[in-house]
Design an enzyme around this catalytic site. Sequence first.
Site, mmCIF file in Angstrom:
data_model
loop_
_atom_site.group_PDB
_atom_site.id
_atom_site.type_symbol
_atom_site.label_atom_id
_atom_site.label_comp_id
_atom_site.label_asym_id
_atom_site.label_seq_id
_atom_site.Cartn_x
_atom_site.Cartn_y
_atom_site.Cartn_z
ATOM 1 N N HIS A 51 0.748 -1.210 0.185
ATOM 2 C CA HIS A 51 -0.202 0.049 -0.217
ATOM 3 C C HIS A 51 1.137 0.968 0.045
ATOM 4 O O HIS A 51 0.602 2.225 -0.613
ATOM 5 C CB HIS A 51 -0.762 -0.085 1.463
ATOM 6 N N GLU A 52 2.155 1.046 1.040
ATOM 7 C CA GLU A 52 2.467 2.272 0.870
ATOM 8 C C GLU A 52 3.581 3.055 -0.370
ATOM 9 O O GLU A 52 4.247 3.720 -0.258
ATOM 10 C CB GLU A 52 3.481 2.578 2.837
ATOM 11 N N HIS A 55 2.022 4.818 -2.951
ATOM 12 C CA HIS A 55 1.575 5.902 -2.068
ATOM 13 C C HIS A 55 3.175 6.578 -3.185
ATOM 14 O O HIS A 55 3.633 7.434 -4.197
ATOM 15 C CB HIS A 55 2.133 6.259 -0.948
HETATM 16 ZN ZN LIG Z 1 -2.240 4.882 2.461
#
Ligand SMILES: [Zn+2]
Length: 338
Positions: A51-52, A55
Site C-alpha cells: 500500500h505504502e 503511494h
Molecule cells: Zn495510504
Amino acid sequence: MPIGRLFGIPIKIHVTLIALVAFMLILAPAEANLLRGVFAVGLIFGSVLLHELGHALVARRYGVRTREIVLLPIGGAALLVEHPREPMHELWIALAGPLVSLVLAGVGFIGFLVAPLVGLADLAYINLALGLFNLIPAFPLDGGRVLRALLARWMGSPRATRAAARIGRLIALAFLAVALVYGHLVLGFIAAFVFVAAAAEERSVVIQQLVGQKRVADMMQATPEIDLATSVREAAHMFRDLPYLKALPVAYGERVVGVVHKDDLEGDGPSADERPVSAIADRNVVTRGEEAPLMELLHDMGAARSRAAVIVVDGQVRGVVTVEHVLEEIRAARHAEF
Ligand SMILES: [Zn+2]
C-alpha cells in the site's frame, strides 16, 4: 529499525511492531495458532508495505521523493519529502495506496474462488479493510487527502486544507460518538487518533504552503545591529521603539555573537540595567544569507534548537528570523479567511 530498501526507499519497522510479534510468541496458546498468528502479521505488514509503496512510487512519478516508509502496528506511513504542489498529483498519490489494497483484495477474492485457502481469504479481507478504511475522507487518512485535492481544484489549497481538516474532525467526532454508544474501544482509539492527527496534518500543510517556496528574506525582520558593549538598558529602549521585534542581533565587528531576546529582558518598561548585552545574549544562533531556502533554515534552527537566526549579507547584519515570528505567521495563516 531499518530493515532494508525497496526501489531505493529505506523501509523501517517501528520497535513497537517487534514488541507486538514478541508478545504474540509468548502468549500464543498453541503451535497452530502461533503459526497462524505469525502468518497473519506477515500478511498485514506485507499488505501495508505494498500500500505504502503504491503511494511512494506514484509520488516519484510526480517528482516527489519519499524519505522513508515506516511500518507501525497500526498501519504504515510513506513519509514524503514535501507535499505535492499540484492538487491532481496529490489526488493520484493519495489514491494509489488504497487502489493497490483493493487490487490485492480482488486478487485474494478471485484466488479464494479458485482455491479456497484460508490465506487467500485473509489476503482479501485484510486488503479490503485497508483500502476502505483509508478512503474515509478524514485527514490524515488517504481519503482526507483525496478530498483536499478535489476541494483545492475550486477553492484553492489553503481553504481546501481547512475545509478537509474540519470535515475530518467531524467524522472523527462521529466515530467517537458511535464508539462511546457501543463501548467500542478500538474505534474510540482510532477516532481520537484521527482527530489529533488531522490538526497535525493541517498544520504541516499550512507550514508547507507558507514556507515551501520562500527564501529567508521573505520571513526576515530587518533589525539594527548592536555591538557587545551596548547596555541592556539601550537594548530595551530599541525594543520599545521597534515593538514588533522579538530579537536583536549582537555583532562584534563582522562576527555575529548572538541575539538578545526581548523575552529575556525584565518587563516592558524602561530598564536601568547597565550591564553589557553580552551578559544576556543567546549565543546559540544560526547565521544565513538572505537567499537561502527558508525551509532549510527552519530545519537547521530546529536541529540546533536555536530560537533565532541572524541574516548576514556581505558581512553586514541585515535582520533576524525568530521562531516566535514564524509561529505568529503560521497562526495568522491558519486563522485568516482565505
Ligand atoms: Zn495510504
